[in-house]
Write a protein that holds these residues in place. Sequence first.
Motif, PDB file in Angstrom:
ATOM      1  N   THR A  20       0.809  -1.344  -0.082  1.00  0.00           N
ATOM      2  CA  THR A  20      -0.053  -0.058   0.182  1.00  0.00           C
ATOM      3  C   THR A  20       0.799   1.128   0.067  1.00  0.00           C
ATOM      4  OG1 THR A  20      -0.299   0.100   2.410  1.00  0.00           O
ATOM      5  CG2 THR A  20      -1.765  -1.276   1.230  1.00  0.00           C
ATOM      6  N   SER A 153      11.668  -5.644   9.795  1.00  0.00           N
ATOM      7  CA  SER A 153      11.816  -5.395   8.188  1.00  0.00           C
ATOM      8  C   SER A 153      13.013  -4.653   8.075  1.00  0.00           C
ATOM      9  CB  SER A 153      10.560  -4.390   7.680  1.00  0.00           C
ATOM     10  OG  SER A 153      10.846  -3.691   6.734  1.00  0.00           O
ATOM     11  N   GLN A 173      10.565  -8.573   6.767  1.00  0.00           N
ATOM     12  CA  GLN A 173      10.205  -8.200   5.403  1.00  0.00           C
ATOM     13  C   GLN A 173      11.445  -7.610   4.768  1.00  0.00           C
ATOM     14  OE1 GLN A 173       7.453  -4.676   3.699  1.00  0.00           O
ATOM     15  NE2 GLN A 173       6.658  -5.828   5.333  1.00  0.00           N
TER      16      GLN A 173
END
Length: 298
Positions: A20, A153, A173
Amino acid sequence: MKYSCIPGTEEKVSSIGLGTWVLGGENWGGTREDESLAAVDQAIRQGMNFIDLAPFYGDGLAETIVGRSIRGQREKVFIATKCGVIRSNGRIGVCLSPGSIAKELDLSRKRLGVDVIDLYQCHWPDKATPVEKTMDALLHWQKAGAIRHIGVSNFGLDLLKKACAAAPVKTLQVQYSLIERSVEKELLPFCVEKNIGVITYGSMGGGLLSGKYQAKPQFEKSDARHMFYKFHDDTKYNDSVRMVKGMKKLGRPLNQVALNWVRGQKGVMTVLAGCRTSLQVIENAAAADWDLEWTLNS
Ligand SMILES: NC(=O)c1ccc[n+]([C@@H]2O[C@H](COP(=O)([O-])OP(=O)(O)OC[C@H]3O[C@@H](n4cnc5c(N)ncnc54)[C@H](OP(=O)(O)O)[C@@H]3O)[C@@H](O)[C@H]2O)c1
């Protein structure tokens, strides 16, 4: 859609997830709200239940849009958001202190309209806060029921090991694509060994591997395609042109080749696809309809 399990659980998340960052608009040349809402709704209809967010994406806009889209259908989605990238006095920095996490978590839950975040990820490493302190804070919120799973991440191997020693880190991530494979050296093997689910970003090269560019595109300096994916870098761009040439020989849509190559790598749990429109969601979700066997020279 195909699904993978959150490591150590039977909880299923889609192997293609909705990215997103683009819905935040500000680093991607702007977005249209109706188009963004339709894209999220389409992702849910396509069974793309994994939705990756961050407060940084549009300074809360991506979370607000997703919050509106999931109203009345919360049980259909797995919400993965992040903490750590902070705006202060017009500057962007990283802070993973317990106090900052508490504030960010509260705001994310409000914007998303949810009591519980399914996966809460440290967005980038914070050099100023010991990772044990950060993990303690996340454990606190996990016990309090505000987050279900902990993820990180952009952590390097040493930091990831420290984080795993301090808390049950379920996911990592990282950037991983046909033209960015540095994680294969250390991080992927470690995650496979320790059963940490790998979530990948930039797997379409920020759009370069979709094959839609006939010539090197120019973007504003603040645009993600300039400052993050570095489309302006000749080496990077020429690598992508060469890769796209090879991908075309497979006779499949290039966005799907790019996503499926990453999806087929050992240890990868979810491949994120940044989608601006409902049509892009449909095109990217369709990657899960077939598997790719394509071995590259290392
Ligand atoms: N943890 C981190 O630090 C980090 C960093 C980066 C990203 N992420 C996450 O990972 C997600 C995915 O990465 P990303 O969005 O940066 O890069 P990406 O998925 O590699 O590329 C996204 C771009 O590809 C283009 N695209 C998407 N579907 C397409 C299709 N079917 N045909 C042609 N072009 C298509 C779109 O470009 P146009 O905009 O030109 O339409 C879109 O903006 C992000 O949205 C975010 O959730 C995390």
